[in-house]
Design a protein around this motif. Structure first.
Motif, PDB file in Angstrom:
ATOM      1  N   PRO A 137       0.831  -1.217   0.000  1.00 44.47           N
ATOM      2  CA  PRO A 137       0.000   0.000   0.000  1.00 44.47           C
ATOM      3  C   PRO A 137       0.858   1.257   0.000  1.00 44.47           C
ATOM      4  O   PRO A 137       2.053   1.213   0.365  1.00 44.47           O
ATOM      5  N   SER A 138       0.273   2.379  -0.352  1.00 46.92           N
ATOM      6  CA  SER A 138       1.008   3.647  -0.370  1.00 46.92           C
ATOM      7  C   SER A 138       1.389   4.099   1.025  1.00 46.92           C
ATOM      8  O   SER A 138       2.233   4.988   1.185  1.00 46.92           O
ATOM      9  N   THR A 139       0.778   3.497   2.054  1.00 45.98           N
ATOM     10  CA  THR A 139       1.085   3.855   3.435  1.00 45.98           C
ATOM     11  C   THR A 139       2.294   3.103   3.977  1.00 45.98           C
ATOM     12  O   THR A 139       2.695   3.342   5.117  1.00 45.98           O
ATOM     13  N   SER A 140       2.866   2.200   3.207  1.00 47.94           N
ATOM     14  CA  SER A 140       4.001   1.401   3.664  1.00 47.94           C
ATOM     15  C   SER A 140       5.311   1.998   3.185  1.00 47.94           C
ATOM     16  O   SER A 140       5.346   2.840   2.285  1.00 47.94           O
ATOM     17  N   PRO A 192       6.276   7.394   5.755  1.00 46.70           N
ATOM     18  CA  PRO A 192       5.035   6.661   5.475  1.00 46.70           C
ATOM     19  C   PRO A 192       3.868   7.244   6.267  1.00 46.70           C
ATOM     20  O   PRO A 192       4.029   7.684   7.411  1.00 46.70           O
ATOM     21  N   ALA A 193       2.721   7.260   5.650  1.00 43.64           N
ATOM     22  CA  ALA A 193       1.524   7.735   6.345  1.00 43.64           C
ATOM     23  C   ALA A 193       1.155   6.752   7.443  1.00 43.64           C
ATOM     24  O   ALA A 193       1.553   5.586   7.430  1.00 43.64           O
ATOM     25  N   LYS A 194       0.386   7.229   8.409  1.00 44.13           N
ATOM     26  CA  LYS A 194      -0.012   6.344   9.493  1.00 44.13           C
ATOM     27  C   LYS A 194      -0.852   5.202   8.946  1.00 44.13           C
ATOM     28  O   LYS A 194      -1.500   5.304   7.903  1.00 44.13           O
ATOM     29  N   ASP A 195      -0.817   4.094   9.672  1.00 43.17           N
ATOM     30  CA  ASP A 195      -1.439   2.860   9.207  1.00 43.17           C
ATOM     31  C   ASP A 195      -2.902   3.068   8.828  1.00 43.17           C
ATOM     32  O   ASP A 195      -3.698   3.574   9.618  1.00 43.17           O
ATOM     33  N   GLY A 196      -3.226   2.708   7.601  1.00 45.01           N
ATOM     34  CA  GLY A 196      -4.606   2.748   7.149  1.00 45.01           C
ATOM     35  C   GLY A 196      -5.064   4.071   6.575  1.00 45.01           C
ATOM     36  O   GLY A 196      -6.154   4.140   6.005  1.00 45.01           O
ATOM     37  N   ASP A 197      -4.267   5.121   6.702  1.00 41.71           N
ATOM     38  CA  ASP A 197      -4.679   6.430   6.183  1.00 41.71           C
ATOM     39  C   ASP A 197      -4.242   6.543   4.724  1.00 41.71           C
ATOM     40  O   ASP A 197      -3.238   7.165   4.406  1.00 41.71           O
ATOM     41  N   THR A 198      -5.030   5.942   3.847  1.00 41.08           N
ATOM     42  CA  THR A 198      -4.682   5.892   2.434  1.00 41.08           C
ATOM     43  C   THR A 198      -4.620   7.282   1.816  1.00 41.08           C
ATOM     44  O   THR A 198      -3.744   7.559   0.984  1.00 41.08           O
ATOM     45  N   ILE A 199      -5.515   8.158   2.216  1.00 42.97           N
ATOM     46  CA  ILE A 199      -5.519   9.505   1.642  1.00 42.97           C
ATOM     47  C   ILE A 199      -4.228  10.235   1.982  1.00 42.97           C
ATOM     48  O   ILE A 199      -3.629  10.905   1.128  1.00 42.97           O
TER      49      ILE A 199
END
Length: 333
Positions: free
Chosen positions: A185-188, A229-236
């Motif tokens: 995912p983009s959050t990783s 990386p964005a926080k876990d689950g925050d796809t936006i």
């Protein structure tokens, strides 16, 4: 020797080399999965490298995913970010096969949607699917042979089901046992890295949208800052940070075999600042369009700075600007 024999001197020949190179790269990454903190899973007969869904992945995995996207037709590495006082690391890309690596491989032109599963798909398997207008226009699409493997990368936050695997394989014209996918995912960490490795690709795609002959681009180099990386689950937030790294921090240099007039006509239009939406964090822009990529001005998706060198005249054109203040806001620094 017959010097009059036709020669392939353009990047848009539909060669199987990209697919073959990609599967060799995938085999290498598959073997290295434990070292890269990735999982090796088999779903419906296909090999799937999990680089960020159920495992944390790594910086090495991010480079690996970017290599897969480009069919291993580019050199990708991390380098010190010496032009922005924002983050210390950039993802650098260099290729002498820009059209094949970026447009036949790396461009995320395939939205995979099966039931409630959605992913943006990249990689040479797009050539085998061959349903994108750009691939048809550049004559990059081709049918799979019995020797082909379909190799691709999915940007998604969960693993595909067997039905998804079968759908992808069917569209590529291969059996599921000849399908090789990597996913993050983009959050990783790995997902962020492979997205910001698209600096050259965004410039080429913009040039194609401007009706410039992209096969005239002989070589290319780009780099973009690696966001946290964005926080876990925050796809936006993940999508916002990776897009901002490109829009406000990426620099691309293209070496072009074209007339000066043709270059001059498009050079100033390539950077993202040619769009009216430019100047705000992408998450805000995305919200403005109800989180629908297809509503966002397509002229926005470009590197911050683009330099074009003419191989015919020796002249250069450089346009755009870095915007570290927007990056600081986006990266929460």
């Amino acid at each position: 020797m017959n010097t009059d024999a036709p020669r392939l001197n353009r990047e848009n020949s539909p060669s199987p080399d990209l697919c073959r190179s990609a599967v060799r790269c995938f085999d290498e990454l598959w073997d290295a999965a434990p070292r890269m903190n990735c999982d090796r899973v088999t779903i419906g007969g296909a090999r799937v490298l999990d680089a960020g869904v159920n495992r944390l992945g790594s910086l090495e995995a991010g480079v690996g995913l970017a290599r897969l996207c480009m069919g291993d037709f580019a050199d990708i590495s991390y380098s010190a970010n010496d032009s922005l006082d924002v983050v210390d690391l950039s993802v650098s890309v260099r290729t002498d096969h820009p059209v094949k690596a970026c447009l036949a491989g790396q461009y995320a032109g395939w939205p995979v949607s099966v039931d409630d599963f959605f992913a943006m798909a990249s990689g040479p398997m797009r050539m085998l699917r061959g349903k994108e207008a750009m691939l048809e226009h550049l004559e990059l699409a081709r049918r799979a042979t019995e020797d082909d493997f379909a190799v691709g990368v999915l940007e998604a936050d969960r693993l595909p089901t067997e039905e998804v695997i079968q759908t992808i394989a069917n569209e590529c014209g291969v059996t599921t046992h000849r399908l090789c996918l990597a996913i993050a995912p983009s959050t990783s960490l790995a997902g962020s890295a492979q997205v910001v490795a698209r600096s050259v690709e965004t410039a080429l795609h913009k040039l194609h949208a401007l009706d410039f002959d992209v096969t005239a681009v002989v070589s290319a180099h780009g780099n973009a800052p690696l966001p946290p990386p964005a926080k876990d689950g925050d796809t936006i937030q993940g999508i916002g940070r990776t897009n901002d790294a490109m829009l406000y921090g990426a620099r691309v240099t293209l070496w072009v075999d074209a007339d000066d007039d043709a270059i001059a006509d498009v050079a100033a239009k390539v950077p993202g600042e040619s769009s009216d939406d430019h100047g705000k964090p992408f998450a805000q822009i995305f919200k403005q369009y109800d989180y629908d990529f297809y509503k966002v001005d397509p002229m926005l998706f470009s590197p911050a700075v683009v330099t074009m060198h003419s191989l015919r005249s020796g002249k250069s054109w450089r346009h755009g600007r870095l915007m570290p203040d927007v990056l600081r806001e986006s990266f929460s620094l």
